[in-house]
Scaffold this motif. Structure first.
Motif, PDB file in Angstrom:
ATOM      1  N   VAL A 150      32.717  24.764  20.539  1.00 21.31           N
ATOM      2  CA  VAL A 150      34.706  25.095  20.573  1.00 21.31           C
ATOM      3  C   VAL A 150      34.319  26.972  20.683  1.00 21.31           C
ATOM      4  CG1 VAL A 150      37.246  24.989  19.864  1.00 21.31           C
ATOM      5  CG2 VAL A 150      35.569  23.073  19.239  1.00 21.31           C
ATOM      6  N   ARG A 151      33.540  27.241  19.791  1.00 14.60           N
ATOM      7  CA  ARG A 151      32.995  28.754  20.449  1.00 14.60           C
ATOM      8  C   ARG A 151      32.434  28.832  21.353  1.00 14.60           C
ATOM      9  NH1 ARG A 151      30.133  27.930  15.071  1.00 14.60           N
ATOM     10  NH2 ARG A 151      30.715  29.151  13.442  1.00 14.60           N
ATOM     11  N   ARG A 152      31.549  28.047  21.837  1.00 13.76           N
ATOM     12  CA  ARG A 152      30.208  27.456  22.865  1.00 13.76           C
ATOM     13  C   ARG A 152      31.404  28.230  24.268  1.00 13.76           C
ATOM     14  NH1 ARG A 152      25.765  30.404  22.440  1.00 13.76           N
ATOM     15  NH2 ARG A 152      24.800  29.728  20.635  1.00 13.76           N
ATOM     16  N   TYR A 153      32.898  27.054  23.622  1.00 17.93           N
ATOM     17  CA  TYR A 153      33.504  27.396  24.997  1.00 17.93           C
ATOM     18  C   TYR A 153      34.456  28.014  25.306  1.00 17.93           C
ATOM     19  CZ  TYR A 153      38.145  25.656  27.144  1.00 17.93           C
ATOM     20  OH  TYR A 153      38.864  25.696  28.025  1.00 17.93           O
ATOM     21  N   TYR A 154      34.732  29.080  24.568  1.00 16.81           N
ATOM     22  CA  TYR A 154      35.480  29.777  24.368  1.00 16.81           C
ATOM     23  C   TYR A 154      35.181  31.481  24.742  1.00 16.81           C
ATOM     24  CZ  TYR A 154      39.834  28.746  22.051  1.00 16.81           C
ATOM     25  OH  TYR A 154      41.027  27.957  21.771  1.00 16.81           O
ATOM     26  N   ALA A 155      33.068  31.661  24.815  1.00 19.24           N
ATOM     27  CA  ALA A 155      32.536  32.588  25.285  1.00 19.24           C
ATOM     28  C   ALA A 155      32.186  32.239  26.835  1.00 19.24           C
ATOM     29  CB  ALA A 155      30.696  31.951  24.534  1.00 19.24           C
ATOM     30  N   VAL A 156      31.972  31.159  27.302  1.00 19.19           N
ATOM     31  CA  VAL A 156      31.917  30.761  28.547  1.00 19.19           C
ATOM     32  C   VAL A 156      33.151  30.985  29.598  1.00 19.19           C
ATOM     33  CG1 VAL A 156      29.822  29.176  28.249  1.00 19.19           C
ATOM     34  CG2 VAL A 156      31.869  28.437  29.064  1.00 19.19           C
ATOM     35  N   GLN A 157      34.058  30.956  28.589  1.00 15.61           N
ATOM     36  CA  GLN A 157      35.302  30.995  29.209  1.00 15.61           C
ATOM     37  C   GLN A 157      35.719  32.466  29.822  1.00 15.61           C
ATOM     38  OE1 GLN A 157      37.588  29.176  31.376  1.00 15.61           O
ATOM     39  NE2 GLN A 157      38.290  27.977  29.749  1.00 15.61           N
ATOM     40  N   THR A 158      34.895  33.600  28.718  1.00 16.97           N
ATOM     41  CA  THR A 158      35.386  35.240  28.521  1.00 16.97           C
ATOM     42  C   THR A 158      34.338  35.567  29.296  1.00 16.97           C
ATOM     43  OG1 THR A 158      34.015  34.979  26.720  1.00 16.97           O
ATOM     44  CG2 THR A 158      36.580  35.588  26.785  1.00 16.97           C
ATOM     45  N   ALA A 159      33.525  34.344  29.168  1.00 17.90           N
ATOM     46  CA  ALA A 159      31.863  35.259  30.476  1.00 17.90           C
ATOM     47  C   ALA A 159      32.454  35.044  31.663  1.00 17.90           C
ATOM     48  CB  ALA A 159      31.131  34.694  29.810  1.00 17.90           C
ATOM     49  N   MET A 209      32.724  19.026  24.902  1.00 17.89           N
ATOM     50  CA  MET A 209      33.573  19.246  23.791  1.00 17.89           C
ATOM     51  C   MET A 209      34.422  16.910  22.854  1.00 17.89           C
ATOM     52  SD  MET A 209      35.815  23.176  23.495  1.00 17.89           S
ATOM     53  CE  MET A 209      36.401  21.785  25.443  1.00 17.89           C
ATOM     54  N   GLU A 210      34.338  16.676  24.586  1.00 21.11           N
ATOM     55  CA  GLU A 210      34.617  15.635  24.654  1.00 21.11           C
ATOM     56  C   GLU A 210      34.094  13.959  23.979  1.00 21.11           C
ATOM     57  OE1 GLU A 210      35.817  13.547  28.706  1.00 21.11           O
ATOM     58  OE2 GLU A 210      36.980  15.209  28.839  1.00 21.11           O
ATOM     59  N   GLN A 211      32.705  14.825  24.365  1.00 23.95           N
ATOM     60  CA  GLN A 211      31.462  13.914  23.621  1.00 23.95           C
ATOM     61  C   GLN A 211      31.254  14.112  21.809  1.00 23.95           C
ATOM     62  OE1 GLN A 211      28.457  15.345  25.677  1.00 23.95           O
ATOM     63  NE2 GLN A 211      28.280  13.519  27.403  1.00 23.95           N
ATOM     64  N   ALA A 212      32.168  15.239  21.955  1.00 24.96           N
ATOM     65  CA  ALA A 212      32.125  16.265  19.812  1.00 24.96           C
ATOM     66  C   ALA A 212      32.750  15.488  19.550  1.00 24.96           C
ATOM     67  CB  ALA A 212      31.025  17.269  19.860  1.00 24.96           C
ATOM     68  N   GLY A 213      34.265  15.235  20.170  1.00 26.38           N
ATOM     69  CA  GLY A 213      35.590  14.427  19.786  1.00 26.38           C
ATOM     70  C   GLY A 213      36.538  15.504  19.140  1.00 26.38           C
ATOM     71  N   VAL A 214      36.190  17.055  20.053  1.00 31.55           N
ATOM     72  CA  VAL A 214      37.185  18.276  19.407  1.00 31.55           C
ATOM     73  C   VAL A 214      37.234  18.890  21.222  1.00 31.55           C
ATOM     74  CG1 VAL A 214      35.386  18.869  17.311  1.00 31.55           C
ATOM     75  CG2 VAL A 214      34.592  19.895  19.976  1.00 31.55           C
ATOM     76  N   SER A 215      38.201  20.228  20.826  1.00 32.84           N
ATOM     77  CA  SER A 215      39.533  20.945  21.642  1.00 32.84           C
ATOM     78  C   SER A 215      39.171  22.182  21.308  1.00 32.84           C
ATOM     79  CB  SER A 215      40.299  19.696  21.897  1.00 32.84           C
ATOM     80  OG  SER A 215      41.483  19.894  21.339  1.00 32.84           O
ATOM     81  N   PRO A 216      39.628  22.946  21.952  1.00 37.75           N
ATOM     82  CA  PRO A 216      40.117  24.667  21.307  1.00 37.75           C
ATOM     83  C   PRO A 216      41.228  24.161  20.248  1.00 37.75           C
ATOM     84  CG  PRO A 216      39.873  24.121  23.712  1.00 37.75           C
ATOM     85  CD  PRO A 216      39.935  22.824  23.105  1.00 37.75           C
ATOM     86  N   GLU A 217      41.914  23.620  20.169  1.00 38.23           N
ATOM     87  CA  GLU A 217      42.740  23.003  19.272  1.00 38.23           C
ATOM     88  C   GLU A 217      42.158  22.763  18.103  1.00 38.23           C
ATOM     89  OE1 GLU A 217      43.421  21.790  22.104  1.00 38.23           O
ATOM     90  OE2 GLU A 217      44.821  23.742  22.602  1.00 38.23           O
ATOM     91  N   ASN A 218      40.798  22.668  17.528  1.00 41.85           N
ATOM     92  CA  ASN A 218      40.802  22.746  16.230  1.00 41.85           C
ATOM     93  C   ASN A 218      39.698  24.147  16.100  1.00 41.85           C
ATOM     94  OD1 ASN A 218      39.495  19.781  18.213  1.00 41.85           O
ATOM     95  ND2 ASN A 218      39.862  19.537  15.998  1.00 41.85           N
ATOM     96  N   ARG A 219      40.455  24.793  16.759  1.00 38.98           N
ATOM     97  CA  ARG A 219      40.311  26.443  16.327  1.00 38.98           C
ATOM     98  C   ARG A 219      40.951  27.508  15.905  1.00 38.98           C
ATOM     99  NH1 ARG A 219      35.886  29.620  15.613  1.00 38.98           N
ATOM    100  NH2 ARG A 219      35.854  31.874  15.870  1.00 38.98           N
TER     101      ARG A 219
END
Length: 492
Positions: free
Chosen positions: A303-312, A330-340
């Motif tokens: 999830v951290r990396r998701y935000y990192a690539v979004q801001t990049a 994130m889908e494969q790991a079963g997480v979403s931005p709401e988990n942060r």
């Protein structure tokens, strides 16, 4: 955070594995060192218990047998390529690495500039040599890596300058990916063989962890971390064929292995390896003590990396493809931005106040927030609130009064012509340290700064480079919403 990795066991097993590989090649080993030798915060985040400098500690057990060779690509010098986590160019990072290795007691033998060409490379060589650092030039080989006849010849590897080495373990490292570490190792094998010297090659990559499942969260987190490089984890088909054993590697090593095997055969008569996994010496997978803890930590990292690539992408340094890749991970790991949880709290506060907000999550899951005021930005307010919580100071206590802050604001606007009068995080900490001279509460708060390392923070807008750097120096894992506070393209 719950620990899931035995660092002491890792240092012991890893050093023993490298000693075994040195002995297997008759006493000289070129070890390609992937990833970060210093400050490997990705590994410490996904393997809780792994120390950021574990690999350096491990190498210290071999320091009397090892020398360091640092490889940097001339194109990266010319383009002023920047290491994202430190914000410095690859040429500056090379100098930092030399200093860091020397301070740690290692012998730095030389620097190799690969794909040598251009005035920037020549100037960098002159700068290094003026400081007493030996520099070698390696050149681009036409047809690399498919034209084996050209590669393994006097006009290929033979054209590269031979690196004079003194010790049996030669660690080949670099400021970042794409520097040419593997090609440097293979070039040296060619030159050593021509001189009748027996030498071998091995590869040290922490990730992906070869003896974890392909879709294990730790390995998925590695894919997320390298989304911009387009790396893909995959099962090693050569290892399965040779040993009937499943092993995880990544696409570039698997794809290049037939070429590497052929190069080994041309240089030494036979290949010492039957699979790309064979080349590795990584023992990290044997040191995981709590799989659930490492899996949970890795999901948070994705999830951290998701935000990192979004801001990049918003800053123009990333692309849409990387965002889509991490969305799939994130889908494969079963997480979403709401988990942060810090992100949820910061965005909720922004909705309530109509202004940028920030939140920080402590290791026990509790949250502290900060809102934008006329005196402080949201991240500065959050930082002060977090220090009060850590120091046990009541929320109603003001660590700094308006009387302290307003003169700094006037200085920023009137004398320094800064458009933003609010105090940045570094300015807040300087002011707080001054207050600590006479105020016991401020002094207690300052003493808590080291306990911020490893905590999770999120801001509802992009921060200035100054604030980002402050969070990085404090060791806080910062993410930001991919949006700007204003429409201005340049801000401080």
């Amino acid at each position: 955070m719950k620990q899931g990795f035995d660092n002491a066991k890792y240092v012991h097993l890893q050093s023993e594995r490298i000693r075994e590989r040195i002995a297997a090649f008759g006493g000289k080993l070129y070890l390609e060192f992937g990833g970060k030798l210093f400050d490997d915060h990705h590994a410490s985040r996904v393997l809780p218990g792994f120390h950021p400098d574990s690999k350096l500690t491990m190498l210290k057990t071999l320091s009397d047998r090892a020398e360091i060779v640092i490889v940097v690509n001339a194109h990266d010098i010319e383009s002023n390529k920047v290491r994202g986590d430190l914000g410095i160019g690859y040429d500056s990072e090379t100098l930092r690495l030399i200093d860091s290795f020397r301070e740690a007691g290692f012998y730095v033998g030389s620097v190799v500039i690969t794909h040598f060409s251009g005035h920037a490379a020549e100037a960098f060589q002159a700068k290094l040599e003026s400081q007493g650092v030996r520099v070698y030039r390696h050149y681009k080989i036409e047809g690399y890596p498919s034209n084996l006849k050209a590669i393994v010849s006097d006009e290929g590897y033979g054209k590269n300058e031979y690196i004079e080495t003194e010790r049996e373990l030669v660690v080949i490292t670099a400021p970042g990916p794409g520097s040419g570490k593997m090609a440097t190792c293979l070039s040296q094998l060619y030159h050593e063989n021509k001189r009748g010297i027996q030498a071998g090659y091995a590869k040290f990559e922490t990730f992906p962890i070869w003896n974890l499942p392909l879709k294990h969260p730790v390995n998925l987190a590695y894919e997320a971390a390298t989304a911009d490089l387009k790396d893909v984890n995959m099962l090693d088909p050569y290892h399965l064929e040779a040993y009937g054993q499943l092993a995880v590697n990544y696409n570039r090593d698997v794809e290049i292995f037939p070429v590497l095997r052929a190069i080994f055969e041309r240089i030494q008569g036979q290949s010492p390896y039957r699979s790309p996994t064979d080349m590795g010496v990584n023992m990290a997978g044997f040191c995981i003590t709590d799989d659930d803890a490492c899996s949970d930590a890795s999901r948070r990292e994705i999830v951290r990396r998701y935000y990192a690539v979004q801001t990049a992408r918003l800053k123009g340094t990333g692309d849409e493809e990387s965002v889509h890749k991490i969305e799939i991970l994130m889908e494969q790991a079963g997480v979403s931005p709401e988990n942060r949880r810090a992100a949820v709290a910061a965005n909720r506060l922004e909705q309530q106040t109509g202004k940028p907000a920030a939140a920080l999550e402590f290791s026990d899951g509790s949250i502290v927030t900060g809102k934008t005021t006329d005196l402080l930005g949201a991240s500065s307010a959050m930082l002060l609130n977090a220090l009060k919580v850590l120091a046990g100071i009541p929320d109603e206590v003001k660590l700094m009064s308006r009387r302290v802050i307003e003169p700094i604001q006037r200085l920023k606007v009137d004398a320094l012509h800064n458009r933003n009068p609010r105090l940045h995080t570094d300015e807040v900490l300087v002011a707080l340290s001054i207050c600590a001279v006479d105020d016991p509460d401020a002094a207690r708060a300052i003493r808590e700064l080291p306990h911020l390392a490893g905590l999770e923070a999120h801001t509802s807008v992009l921060l200035s480079p100054v604030d980002e750097d402050t969070f990085r120096r404090l060791g806080i894992n910062l993410t930001c919403e991919p949006k700007r506070e204003t429409q201005r393209l340049y801000y401080r």
